[in-house]
Design a protein around this motif. Structure first.
Motif: not given
Length: 409
Positions: A152-165, A183-197
């Motif tokens: 998902g990045s030019i550099s090939g690097k990513s970080a932990t998604c801040p929304d879903c940690r 209480q329910m679990q939903q796929r994170c919209g920011k990282c599309n469920g990957t956990g990385q941003s």
């Protein structure tokens, strides 16, 4: 004070007069902190989660709570609660929390994540299922971005998604009734469920940070001889891409179309054939064009008489057996016999000489002679199912009503 000596109220951090809503709120707060999905493999967190889940199991049930208030934990053991020492009996808790945490038990998912399958209904004629064929099908699916190789990045690097940690999912609350929250679990919209941003300035130009792009794939789908309705043709790993796991599959599901001549029943074929009465008595011979183009001359044995709705069999002319195409089922022919509407005197006399007939009884002096006439059977069904045979009691005796009348000749 040891953990065993602490009361369930102390474990949840509520008073003895706490309401159901306060107990639920306290439990949700602790679950968000100590659940294995959040705390990982920390033994102390696991022990606390087990402890507070046992406390909630009792205090959220009015009957168990009353027993506990009067007799303590020993009273619960006598009431059939002796199995509280482990995670057994916690299914209700997982269900209460929205069907569990991502389908996990003990906080661990079974196996790598898999992308979604792409399923297509494939309408296939019976001729193609008989002969077999191959055809090309174009399917659009998501694949890993070739420019960033799925990062998902030019550099090939990513970080932990801040929304879903980094979990790929977020816990959300949903109101399900007065004073009831699920209480329910939903796929994170920011990282599309990957956990990385990916940082805004480092987004891949091709996939815009989504890690996947649309792609059209042309597949050669082979319909094998003898395949049946509902059979699945699966292309493993050709479905939707999953950046953190395995791609899904492409699945074609066979939908068998009706044939104008042949009806399939498993590995057998059935056709209908209508013949005149004369042929039923003297024998038949006719052609059947099979689905592979062969013309079969089908005929009865010498002297064989065909009766209405008789079924005759042609061995080995049914459907090929799947993956054993040299084996075939049978072809069954169901006959309908067409009777003449009337016979003239010459025909009647001739048939009486050729065929056994019931003797005609002669009229006697005290006989009342009655002649039968054709009857419309649909009228009989009307009268038997409460149709308008009689509009009122006044109709009785006036011509018998409109429901049951023989046709005039």
């Amino acid at each position: 004070m040891s953990n065993d000596d602490r009361s369930f109220y102390e474990i949840l951090g509520v008073g003895k007069n706490a309401t159901d809503a306060e107990i639920k709120k306290a439990y949700r707060k602790l679950a968000a902190k100590y659940h294995p999905d959040k705390a990982g493999d920390d033994p102390e967190a696991m022990a606390k989660f087990k402890e507070m889940s046992e406390a909630y199991q009792v205090l959220s049930d009015s009957q168990k709570k009353n027993i506990y208030d009067q007799y303590g934990k020993e009273g619960l053991k006598n009431d059939g609660m002796g199995g509280m020492g482990g995670f057994g009996g916690m299914a209700d808790l997982f269900d209460m929390m929205g069907g569990g945490f991502g389908g996990m038990r003990g906080g661990r998912r079974a196996g790598p994540r898999k992308g979604e399958d792409i399923v297509h209904r494939l309408a296939v004629s019976l001729d193609d299922l008989y002969k077999g064929r191959s055809s090309k099908m174009a399917v659009t699916r998501d694949i890993m971005c070739p420019d960033c190789h799925g990062s998902g990045s030019i550099s090939g690097k990513s970080a932990t998604c801040p929304d879903c940690r980094g979990q790929g999912v977020r816990l959300v609350m949903r109101q399900i009734g007065p004073g009831m929250v699920q209480q329910m679990q939903q796929r994170c919209g920011k990282c599309n469920g990957t956990g990385q941003s990916v940082a805004a300035g480092d987004l891949c130009k091709k996939c815009k940070g989504h890690r996947t792009v649309k792609d059209k794939k042309v597949l050669e789908v082979t319909i094998e001889k003898g395949m049946s309705n509902g059979k699945k043709i699966v292309f493993r790993g050709e479905g939707q891409a999953e950046p953190e796991g395995e791609p899904g599959d492409i699945v074609f599901v066979i939908a068998e179309k009706e044939h104008p001549t042949f009806k399939r029943q498993g590995q057998h074929l059935i056709i209908g054939k209508t013949i005149p009465l004369g042929s039923a008595l003297t024998g038949v011979s006719f052609h059947i064009t099979h689905m592979d183009g062969r013309k079969l001359l089908v005929q009865t044995q010498p002297g064989q008489v065909i009766t209405p709705e008789m079924v005759l069999c042609v061995d080995g002319e049914g459907m090929p057996v799947h993956r054993r195409p040299f084996e075939k089922g049978n072809l069954f022919i169901k006959f309908e016999v067409q009777f003449p509407n009337r016979l003239d005197a010459t025909q009647t006399g001739l048939l009486k000489k050729l065929l056994p007939c019931s003797p005609m009884e002669t009229e006697k002096a005290d006989d009342e002679t009655i002649t039968m006439t054709p009857f419309d059977q649909s009228k009989l069904r009307e009268t038997m199912t409460g149709g308008n045979a009689y509009d009122s009691d006044e109709d009785i005796g006036h011509g018998g009503g409109p429901g049951m009348q023989c046709q005039s000749q």
